[in-house]
Design a protein around this motif. Structure first.
Motif, PDB file in Angstrom:
ATOM      1  N   GLU A   1       9.307   8.181  -2.675  1.00 28.93           N
ATOM      2  CA  GLU A   1       8.936   7.320  -1.465  1.00 28.93           C
ATOM      3  C   GLU A   1       8.408   6.126  -1.922  1.00 28.93           C
ATOM      4  OE1 GLU A   1       7.218  10.393   1.777  1.00 28.93           O
ATOM      5  OE2 GLU A   1       6.312  10.545  -0.116  1.00 28.93           O
ATOM      6  N   PHE A   2       7.956   5.749  -3.259  1.00 31.65           N
ATOM      7  CA  PHE A   2       7.296   4.629  -3.696  1.00 31.65           C
ATOM      8  C   PHE A   2       8.295   3.556  -4.349  1.00 31.65           C
ATOM      9  CE2 PHE A   2       3.704   7.150  -3.300  1.00 31.65           C
ATOM     10  CZ  PHE A   2       2.686   6.343  -3.006  1.00 31.65           C
ATOM     11  N   GLN A   3       9.024   2.816  -3.136  1.00 33.88           N
ATOM     12  CA  GLN A   3       9.736   1.654  -3.614  1.00 33.88           C
ATOM     13  C   GLN A   3       9.095   0.440  -3.020  1.00 33.88           C
ATOM     14  OE1 GLN A   3      13.787   2.568  -2.705  1.00 33.88           O
ATOM     15  NE2 GLN A   3      13.277   4.713  -2.356  1.00 33.88           N
ATOM     16  N   CYS A   4       9.526  -0.553  -3.674  1.00 29.90           N
ATOM     17  CA  CYS A   4       8.505  -1.895  -3.137  1.00 29.90           C
ATOM     18  C   CYS A   4       8.799  -2.162  -1.871  1.00 29.90           C
ATOM     19  CB  CYS A   4       8.996  -2.999  -4.030  1.00 29.90           C
ATOM     20  SG  CYS A   4       8.292  -4.411  -3.643  1.00 29.90           S
ATOM     21  N   SER A   5       9.969  -2.149  -1.308  1.00 33.88           N
ATOM     22  CA  SER A   5      10.453  -2.574   0.044  1.00 33.88           C
ATOM     23  C   SER A   5       9.729  -1.661   1.233  1.00 33.88           C
ATOM     24  CB  SER A   5      11.812  -2.736   0.484  1.00 33.88           C
ATOM     25  OG  SER A   5      12.373  -1.405   0.149  1.00 33.88           O
ATOM     26  N   LYS A   6       9.527  -0.295   0.744  1.00 34.61           N
ATOM     27  CA  LYS A   6       8.948   0.928   1.673  1.00 34.61           C
ATOM     28  C   LYS A   6       7.528   0.682   1.782  1.00 34.61           C
ATOM     29  CE  LYS A   6      13.436   3.185   1.117  1.00 34.61           C
ATOM     30  NZ  LYS A   6      13.871   4.700   1.191  1.00 34.61           N
ATOM     31  N   LEU A   7       6.585   0.068   1.092  1.00 30.76           N
ATOM     32  CA  LEU A   7       5.190   0.278   0.973  1.00 30.76           C
ATOM     33  C   LEU A   7       4.281  -0.644   1.786  1.00 30.76           C
ATOM     34  CD1 LEU A   7       4.904   0.510  -2.979  1.00 30.76           C
ATOM     35  CD2 LEU A   7       4.967   2.346  -1.397  1.00 30.76           C
ATOM     36  N   ALA A   8       3.366  -0.149   2.479  1.00 32.42           N
ATOM     37  CA  ALA A   8       2.430  -0.855   3.112  1.00 32.42           C
ATOM     38  C   ALA A   8       1.122  -1.150   2.261  1.00 32.42           C
ATOM     39  CB  ALA A   8       1.877  -0.139   4.407  1.00 32.42           C
ATOM     40  N   VAL A   9       0.800  -2.369   2.408  1.00 32.52           N
ATOM     41  CA  VAL A   9      -0.236  -2.819   1.569  1.00 32.52           C
ATOM     42  C   VAL A   9      -1.615  -3.202   2.362  1.00 32.52           C
ATOM     43  CG1 VAL A   9      -1.075  -3.929  -0.631  1.00 32.52           C
ATOM     44  CG2 VAL A   9       1.267  -3.269  -0.377  1.00 32.52           C
ATOM     45  N   TYR A  10      -2.834  -2.707   2.058  1.00 37.65           N
ATOM     46  CA  TYR A  10      -4.110  -3.052   2.799  1.00 37.65           C
ATOM     47  C   TYR A  10      -5.101  -3.536   1.791  1.00 37.65           C
ATOM     48  CZ  TYR A  10      -1.486  -0.652   6.517  1.00 37.65           C
ATOM     49  OH  TYR A  10      -0.766  -0.248   7.425  1.00 37.65           O
ATOM     50  N   PHE A  11      -6.202  -4.130   2.352  1.00 39.71           N
ATOM     51  CA  PHE A  11      -7.177  -4.299   1.509  1.00 39.71           C
ATOM     52  C   PHE A  11      -8.565  -3.894   2.605  1.00 39.71           C
ATOM     53  CE2 PHE A  11      -6.923  -8.946   2.891  1.00 39.71           C
ATOM     54  CZ  PHE A  11      -8.119  -9.191   3.592  1.00 39.71           C
ATOM     55  N   GLU A  12      -9.433  -3.649   2.105  1.00 35.20           N
ATOM     56  CA  GLU A  12     -10.797  -3.308   3.025  1.00 35.20           C
ATOM     57  C   GLU A  12     -11.628  -4.519   3.205  1.00 35.20           C
ATOM     58  OE1 GLU A  12     -12.071   1.239   1.968  1.00 35.20           O
ATOM     59  OE2 GLU A  12     -12.545  -0.173   0.683  1.00 35.20           O
ATOM     60  N   VAL A  13     -12.135  -4.450   4.503  1.00 33.52           N
ATOM     61  CA  VAL A  13     -12.781  -5.669   4.989  1.00 33.52           C
ATOM     62  C   VAL A  13     -14.299  -5.089   4.919  1.00 33.52           C
ATOM     63  CG1 VAL A  13     -13.735  -7.160   6.931  1.00 33.52           C
ATOM     64  CG2 VAL A  13     -11.131  -6.484   6.552  1.00 33.52           C
ATOM     65  N   HIS A  14     -15.109  -5.815   4.011  1.00 30.53           N
ATOM     66  CA  HIS A  14     -16.573  -5.628   3.966  1.00 30.53           C
ATOM     67  C   HIS A  14     -17.409  -6.442   4.472  1.00 30.53           C
ATOM     68  CE1 HIS A  14     -15.618  -2.220   0.915  1.00 30.53           C
ATOM     69  NE2 HIS A  14     -14.595  -3.286   0.257  1.00 30.53           N
ATOM     70  N   ASP A  15     -18.353  -6.148   5.248  1.00 26.18           N
ATOM     71  CA  ASP A  15     -19.277  -7.026   5.865  1.00 26.18           C
ATOM     72  C   ASP A  15     -19.663  -8.149   5.132  1.00 26.18           C
ATOM     73  OD1 ASP A  15     -20.757  -8.103   8.059  1.00 26.18           O
ATOM     74  OD2 ASP A  15     -22.219  -6.888   8.085  1.00 26.18           O
ATOM     75  N   THR A  16     -19.329  -9.315   5.600  1.00 17.90           N
ATOM     76  CA  THR A  16     -19.867 -10.545   4.997  1.00 17.90           C
ATOM     77  C   THR A  16     -20.832 -11.488   5.701  1.00 17.90           C
ATOM     78  OG1 THR A  16     -17.980 -11.849   5.563  1.00 17.90           O
ATOM     79  CG2 THR A  16     -17.686 -10.685   3.584  1.00 17.90           C
TER      80      THR A  16
END
Length: 532
Positions: free
Chosen positions: A388-403
């Protein structure tokens, strides 16, 4: 008038004696043993003859002394109990038969005698040295009560042996502390030897014996550089001191190595300080936010509260703690972490240049199947059983910390934004120290400081929310377009870099873990490449 008053007093006394005699005879005639009642009658009778009782005062006093919690002043173990007895003032006003100086000299003499008895004792009974220590402590306590006088006042006094100027009192205190250190040396209490020697030098830094005993304490505590410093200080006062010169010859090589090691540590620290300053200035100029993560999981050795939760959230950071972004050929490169929650795996990228696009590194780790000829239709990742781990099939996120600076406390598990260069420096030094780079003593110091910080966070959170179990909602997340550069991503106002480590969360698009992740974490947007 005077004779009349004396006669009246005599009559009262005779009447009192007569009544007491009658009461005594009455007690003798009692057939039953009614001791308590008779005792109460006697107390009441005696108090009736007393003077000065205000109304209700007698009952109040009786209730007080008969109270189970009442502690007679003679049995008080601390100042609080003594004050509760109501007699602290009376006890503090007790007068001694001799001046404090006499007691100081007497206890010092007893200490010297006990020490010499220990030296002469063939059975090597250590109790003599313990007694000597106690006598020296008594002598020091009395020395603090001596009131010093000027030279002129001392010249006019008759008892010059018990008269001291301020300098003479300090010298006497120094000798007493140095003697206590000497007795502790016989008991091998090297920590106490160090402390008493230091105390002696506070009162008189010319006390060569105290310098020698301090050097011996550091020798046995294996603090080689401190031992060398004590030896050098003693020899500056007495260049020919045989004991110090002998110790200097024994420890010379170890002291030299310790000093070289300290110089190397200081050079490395200066380099680190320079690097952290450079990183901070870059982040400040570029609008990049840094954050700290919890470096310890408990506030005491026995405290296991929240340990598993903290470990499960930040365990992938800890092996790479202490890594800093670096500037090479005019471009900044950051340490980055790819986290795969669906398989509990992660990858670390040491140099991710700010000009690089995210897809470049994703393609290197997870190439498309048609591009990966060597693996014959399967991904190269050993734990990716379903390919399942192919570049085009991956969703990428970053967490939002309270700033936002809302004044709200930060939960101990959450990322805390670093607002100043000093805070950034402290956090970085603590993160390195806890890895053991500076030795066990620095580890303990860093651990104590981090536990103090964690305790303050927990206390603030409990004050606001009542319990640590009242956790904040899961962090929101932002989805990342793979074509974005790291530089554009870092400058996003919602981005905070925890632990100097840019962290991404990757999921196969159709994986169940991806759906669960989005149920728990609110996705508040998509960040795409800028037109420029």
């Amino acid at each position: 008038m005077v004779e009349t008053k004396q006669k009246t007093d005599q009559e009262k006394q005779d009447e009192l004696v007569k009544r007491m005699t009658e009461m005594k005879d009455k007690w003798k005639d009692e057939e039953e043993d009614d001791t308590d009642r008779l005792l109460n009658d006697a107390i009441a009778y005696s108090l009736e003859q007393g003077k000065g009782w205000a109304e209700g005062e007698r009952e109040e006093y009786l209730n007080k002394i008969l109270d189970d919690d009442f502690i007679p002043p003679i049995f008080a173990e601390n100042q609080e109990e003594l004050e509760a007895s109501g007699l602290s003032e009376a006890f503090s006003s007790l007068k001694y038969d001799e001046p404090p100086a006499q007691y100081m000299l007497d206890f010092k003499k007893k200490g010297n005698e006990a020490f010499m008895n220990g030296k002469r004792n063939e059975a090597k009974n250590m109790q003599y040295y313990r007694d000597a220590v106690n006598h020296y402590y008594e002598a020091f306590a009395w020395s603090k009560r001596i009131e010093h006088m000027s030279e002129d006042e001392k010249a006019q006094t008759e008892n010059k042996e018990l008269s001291f100027t301020e300098k003479e009192i300090d010298e006497a205190k120094s000798v007493i502390c140095a003697n206590a250190a000497m007795a502790h040396m016989q008991l091998k209490n090297w920590g106490y030897v160090r402390d008493e020697s230091k105390k002696a030098l506070v009162f008189d830094d010319k006390n060569v014996k105290a310098w020698y005993r301090l050097a011996k304490a550091h020798q046995n505590l294996q603090n080689w550089e401190e031992a060398g410093n004590a030896i050098d200080a003693g020899l500056r006062i007495d260049k020919g001191n045989k004991d110090l010169k002998k110790l200097d010859r024994i420890l010379a090589e170890k002291v030299r190595r310790a000093r070289l090691a300290r110089q190397k540590r200081e050079r490395r620290r200066a380099e680190r300080v320079s690097k952290v300053k450079e990183v901070w200035n870059h982040c400040k100029d570029s609008g990049i936010k840094l954050g700290r993560v919890p470096l310890v999981t408990s506030v005491t050795d026995d405290d296991e509260e929240e340990d598993e939760a903290v470990e499960s959230r930040w365990h992938h950071h800890h092996p790479h703690t202490g890594k800093l972004p670096e500037k090479s050929q005019g471009e900044w490169a950051w340490p980055c972490m790819f986290v795969y929650p669906s398989h509990s795996q992660s990858d670390f990228i040491q140099h991710f240049c700010e000009s690089d696009i995210l897809a470049l590194h994703m393609a290197q780790i997870f190439p498309e199947l048609e591009d990966d000829i060597d693996n014959q239709g399967e991904t190269s990742v050993p734990w990716d059983y379903n390919n399942e781990f192919q570049c085009s099939k991956l969703a990428v996120y970053f967490e939002v910390h309270d700033t936002e600076d809302t004044g709200e406390p930060v939960h101990p598990e959450s990322v805390e934004v670093l607002k100043t260069q000093a805070d950034t420096m402290k956090f970085y030094e603590a993160s390195r120290a806890l890895k053991g780079d500076e030795g066990p003593d620095i580890v303990n110091l860093a651990q104590a400081l981090e536990r103090k910080h964690l305790h303050k966070q927990r206390k603030a959170w409990k004050r606001k929310h009542g319990s640590l179990w009242a956790k904040p909602d899961p962090t929101s997340v932002v989805r990342i377009h793979p074509a974005i550069t790291l530089q554009d991503l870092l400058k996003d106002k919602r981005m905070v870099i925890p632990n100097f480590l840019v962290t991404f969360f990757l999921f196969p698009d159709n994986h169940p873990a991806h759906e669960e992740f989005l149920k728990d974490h609110n996705c508040i947007g998509l960040i795409e490449p800028s037109d420029s």
